[in-house]
Design a protein around this motif. Structure first.
Motif, PDB file in Angstrom:
ATOM      1  N   ALA A 335      -7.431  16.831 -16.676  1.00 45.42           N
ATOM      2  CA  ALA A 335      -6.521  15.971 -15.922  1.00 45.42           C
ATOM      3  C   ALA A 335      -5.065  16.216 -16.281  1.00 45.42           C
ATOM      4  CB  ALA A 335      -6.881  14.507 -16.150  1.00 45.42           C
ATOM      5  N   GLU A 340      -6.953  20.735  -9.696  1.00 43.18           N
ATOM      6  CA  GLU A 340      -7.404  19.755  -8.715  1.00 43.18           C
ATOM      7  C   GLU A 340      -8.859  19.380  -8.984  1.00 43.18           C
ATOM      8  OE1 GLU A 340      -6.077  18.179  -6.246  1.00 43.18           O
ATOM      9  OE2 GLU A 340      -4.351  19.320  -5.485  1.00 43.18           O
ATOM     10  N   MET A 464      -8.574  10.456  -9.370  1.00 43.10           N
ATOM     11  CA  MET A 464      -7.135  10.236  -9.400  1.00 43.10           C
ATOM     12  C   MET A 464      -6.811   9.121  -8.426  1.00 43.10           C
ATOM     13  SD  MET A 464      -5.865  14.165  -9.465  1.00 43.10           S
ATOM     14  CE  MET A 464      -4.176  13.697  -9.178  1.00 43.10           C
ATOM     15  N   PRO A 465      -7.115   7.874  -8.806  1.00 42.08           N
ATOM     16  CA  PRO A 465      -6.981   6.778  -7.860  1.00 42.08           C
ATOM     17  C   PRO A 465      -5.560   6.716  -7.315  1.00 42.08           C
ATOM     18  CG  PRO A 465      -7.625   5.995 -10.057  1.00 42.08           C
ATOM     19  CD  PRO A 465      -7.492   7.457 -10.138  1.00 42.08           C
ATOM     20  N   GLY A 466      -5.464   6.554  -6.027  1.00 41.74           N
ATOM     21  CA  GLY A 466      -4.148   6.435  -5.425  1.00 41.74           C
ATOM     22  C   GLY A 466      -3.586   7.753  -4.920  1.00 41.74           C
ATOM     23  N   TYR A 467      -4.098   8.879  -5.445  1.00 44.25           N
ATOM     24  CA  TYR A 467      -3.548  10.159  -4.996  1.00 44.25           C
ATOM     25  C   TYR A 467      -4.357  10.745  -3.855  1.00 44.25           C
ATOM     26  CZ  TYR A 467      -0.144  10.351  -8.700  1.00 44.25           C
ATOM     27  OH  TYR A 467       0.919  10.081  -9.502  1.00 44.25           O
TER      28      TYR A 467
END
Ligand code: ATP
Ligand code: MG
Lengths: 467, 241
Positions: A335, A340, A464-467
């Motif tokens: 991360a 990705e 990746m919450p939000g991305y």
């Protein structure tokens, strides 16, 4: 600490780990799902009783649980690593052996017991309960439920302890393993000629007498005790050193892209304890058993070719390779690098494709020992490849990079079974009619591709919450 | 002077917990900035937001001119990061891990880069040992090497000196000071006052997710009080408020 205390502490720890991952309901419902399927399956027994007499169905169920025991039983192999492999270093109690005055053998024994009880609670008991609930509707004696539970447990434990012993021997020396296997084979043949039941759980189910029960218990307890005594849990004195193999392997695979990830997957598998042994015991051995069982089964139902059926099962079991490939890392390890989520998943898929050469070789070998010729080999090949791809795609979509944990979530497991089993059962039945129907499996390739594409975005959002 | 990090009202909620609460600050090129705060004050969350690992609930951050929320991968390509918890992968050797990272970052002259770090942090004799068999300190050295392998102009490092013996701590501190001398920029988090006082040019004090104070190290500690007094008064005053 005495083994029983250790055992209960570990049970609690295991429960907490699972329930923190999914919330305790998701985990607690897992057995309910198993029971439901057993219930529904048992209801269909009268429908199939012409093709599948009750005794044969019972034998199949017992063999299934024996196989399950075989597949999970190779932990003797992993020795010490077995203790922290499932949740990385999350298992505090296993790690406590470094700081607490507890012998490693005891910890191993407690772990063995804990895993056994967990599997029985998660699979065997709910399966038997589902069957019992169905007995009134199919005019069977509900008391059979208890008998089913006992004999299924015996079958599961027999597979488990036999493989645990074999893998413990393998971890010590290959010669020891070959010797033991030879002794076992010879005594097995001798026993089968003497009228003593070779598969006591089945004998016990047919005739619940003390003799098959005692026999089964002996076959469970003796190997289990021997493997606890023989297990090697010591750390090697010298830390091993390895020449850089990442670059040579990655160099060879350069064309595939993300070669360094594939090379890392390969090194993880080879260097983790058990190494090749894991492949033998939790993959090749069960497959061999399945092939033998299928060959025996067709004696009851003549005129059919088992190769496509085998290819379906091979495809499903091959998908567990993905569980191995994701066992040693999580996305958090990448991360902080320019990587990705989808890139990591793609690399795992490539590793998976490469690793599938092994089951492919198994299929070729099975074809060579069967009489079908190209008429069944080509559909079997298509079936294996598409089923493997489809099952993998379902796994990736549902569990991302965490199949080892997520498949124990009731909801996830339910969706997994619902997404895979109808197509696979249909394929099995169709191919029994005519092997050429195996080509129908190619229809699975499109949904597989869609599921993987969806899975990549889904798990990106999760990691990746939000991305 | 060019700003390497500019945070505006950066906020992160985890459910009902506000880990970072409307924090604004900036770090200029060539600075060694220390985020100082007690356990659970929001340091790690801050670094994870600045490096695009966690998306801010509100506010924004620009790192090396890029909006982190827009292109987290581009930010991570540029900067070097030492995460708080992560250890290198168990079954690769130290050398293999550095090569692995070098390939992810598409670097050339990998051998020389690795040798440089093995020499600087003096762990070349461990290069062929599996990461799982390395001591914690050696693993931390490896994480250091990994973060600086591509010679980034900005490094964000979370509790970098933890687990290192005094000799290596000295080496690392010297390295960081040289690195900013040469124009590099460092954002580090720590709860160890001495480290902050010794090497940081500027310090931000964070508590319960709020930035209580931010200024030059000598100004914070300079007014006749030690940095420790200053820090304790600030944090206790905040807790009492
Ligand atoms: N993933 C998460 N989910 C929920 N809460 C979190 C999460 N990560 C951090 N928190 C909470 O946010 C707050 C800040 O945590 P953070 O890890 O940023 O603190 P820290 O300053 O790095 O602490 P330490 O010095 O102990 O490393 C804490 O209250 C913590 O419990
Ligand atoms: Mg922290």
């Amino acid at each position: 600490m005495p083994v029983p205390d250790l055992f209960f502490t570990m049970m609690k720890e295991e429960w907490r780990m699972h329930s923190t991952v999914f919330g305790s309901r998701g985990f607690a419902l897992f057995p309910v799902v198993v029971a439901t399927f057993a219930f529904l399956g048992s209801l269909t027994l009268p429908v199939f009783s012409d093709v599948l007499p009750h005794q044969t169905a019972a034998l199949l169920a017992l063999v299934l649980f024996l196989l399950m025991g075989v597949m999970v039983g190779s932990f003797g192999l992993m020795g010490r690593e077995f203790m922290n492999r499932r949740f990385g270093q999350a298992s505090l109690i296993a790690y406590a052996s470094r700081s607490l005055p507890v012998s490693e053998r005891r910890i191993f024994a407690a772990f063995f017991a804990k895993d056994t009880v967990y599997y029985i609670l998660l699979y065997v008991l709910p399966f038997a309960a589902g069957f019992t609930a169905a007995t009134p509707f199919v005019s069977l004696d509900p008391a059979l439920g208890l008998l089913a539970f006992v004999s299924l447990t015996l079958a599961f434990l027999m597979g488990l302890s036999a493989v645990c012993l074999l893998s413990t021997l393998y971890a010590r020396s290959v010669r020891l393993l070959i010797g033991a296997a030879a002794v076992l084979a010879v005594s097995g043949i001798a026993v089968s000629h003497s009228g003593i039941p070779v598969f006591p759980p089945y004998a016990f189910l047919l005739d619940p007498a003390p003799r098959p029960l005692v026999l089964a218990l002996l076959l469970i307890l003796v190997p289990a005790a021997a493997s606890v005594l023989l297990v090697t849990v010591d750390y090697p004195d010298r830390t091993k050193r390895f020449r850089n193999s990442l670059d040579p392997i990655a160099g060879r695979l350069r064309r595939l892209g993300s070669a360094h990830f594939i090379a890392k997957d390969a090194l993880d598998l080879l260097r983790s304890e058990g190494g090749a042994g894991k492949v033998i015991f939790s993959f090749l051995l069960p497959l061999g058993l399945i092939w033998v069982c299928l060959r025996i089964l067709i004696r009851f139902i003549p005129g059919i070719d088992p190769l496509v059926v085998f290819a379906v099962l091979l495809g499903v079991i091959s998908a567990t390779i993905y569980n191995w490939l994701t066992e040693f890392d999580s996305f958090s390890a990448y991360a902080f690098l320019p990587v990705e989520v989808a890139g990591v998943i793609d690399a795992k898929l490539k590793s998976y494709a490469l690793a599938n050469l092994l089951p492919l070789a198994v299929l070729v070998l099975a074809a060579a020992t069967s009489a079908g010729g190209a008429g069944s080999f080509l559909p079997a090949l298509a079936t294996f490849l598409s089923v493997s791809a489809y099952t993998l795609a379902v796994t990736v979509y549902l569990t991302g990079l965490y199949p080892n944990v997520m498949l124990y979530h009731a909801g996830v497991f339910l969706r997994y079974v619902l997404a895979t089993s109808p197509a696979l059962l249909l394929l099995i039945f169709a191919s029994l009619l005519n092997p050429a129907y195996g080509f129908l499996s190619l229809l699975l390739v499109l949904p597989a591709a869609l599921l993987i594409a969806r899975g990549r975005t889904r798990w990106r959002a999760w990691e990746m919450p939000g991305y | 002077m060019r700003q390497m990090i500019e945070a505006v009202d950066l906020t992160k909620d985890y459910g009902s917990v506000t880990a970072v609460n409307r924090v604004s600050f900036s770090v200029a090129e060539g600075e060694l900035f220390g985020l100082l705060g007690p356990n659970g004050s929001g340091k790690t969350t801050m670094i994870r937001m600045l490096t695009g690992q966690v998306r801010p609930t509100a506010g924004s951050a620009r790192v090396m001119g890029l909006d982190v929320a827009d292109d987290p991968i581009a930010v991570r390509r540029l900067v070097g990061i030492i995460p708080e918890q992560e250890t290198p992968p168990s079954f690769l050797t130290a050398e293999e891990y550095l090569h692995f990272v070098a390939r992810i970052r598409n670097l050339d002259a990998v051998e020389e880069r690795c040798d440089h770090w093995f020499d600087l942090l003096e762990f070349g004799e461990k290069r062929n040992v599996l990461c799982k068999d390395l001591s914690r300190g050696t693993r931390q050295k490896l994480m250091f090497a990994q973060a600086f392998l591509h010679r980034p102009r900005l490094a964000l490092i979370d509790e970098p000196l933890i687990n290192l013996d005094p000799i290596v701590q000295r080496t690392v501190k010297d390295f960081l000071e040289d690195y900013v001398q040469d124009g590099g920029t460092v954002f580090l988090s720590t709860h160890i006052l001495e480290i902050a006082a010794e090497i940081c040019d500027r310090i931000g004090v964070i508590h319960n997710g709020r930035l209580l104070s931010c200024g030059r190290t000598e100004d914070l500690a300079g007014s006749g009080r030690s940095l420790e007094r200053f820090f304790l008064d600030l944090v206790r005053g905040d807790a009492g408020a």
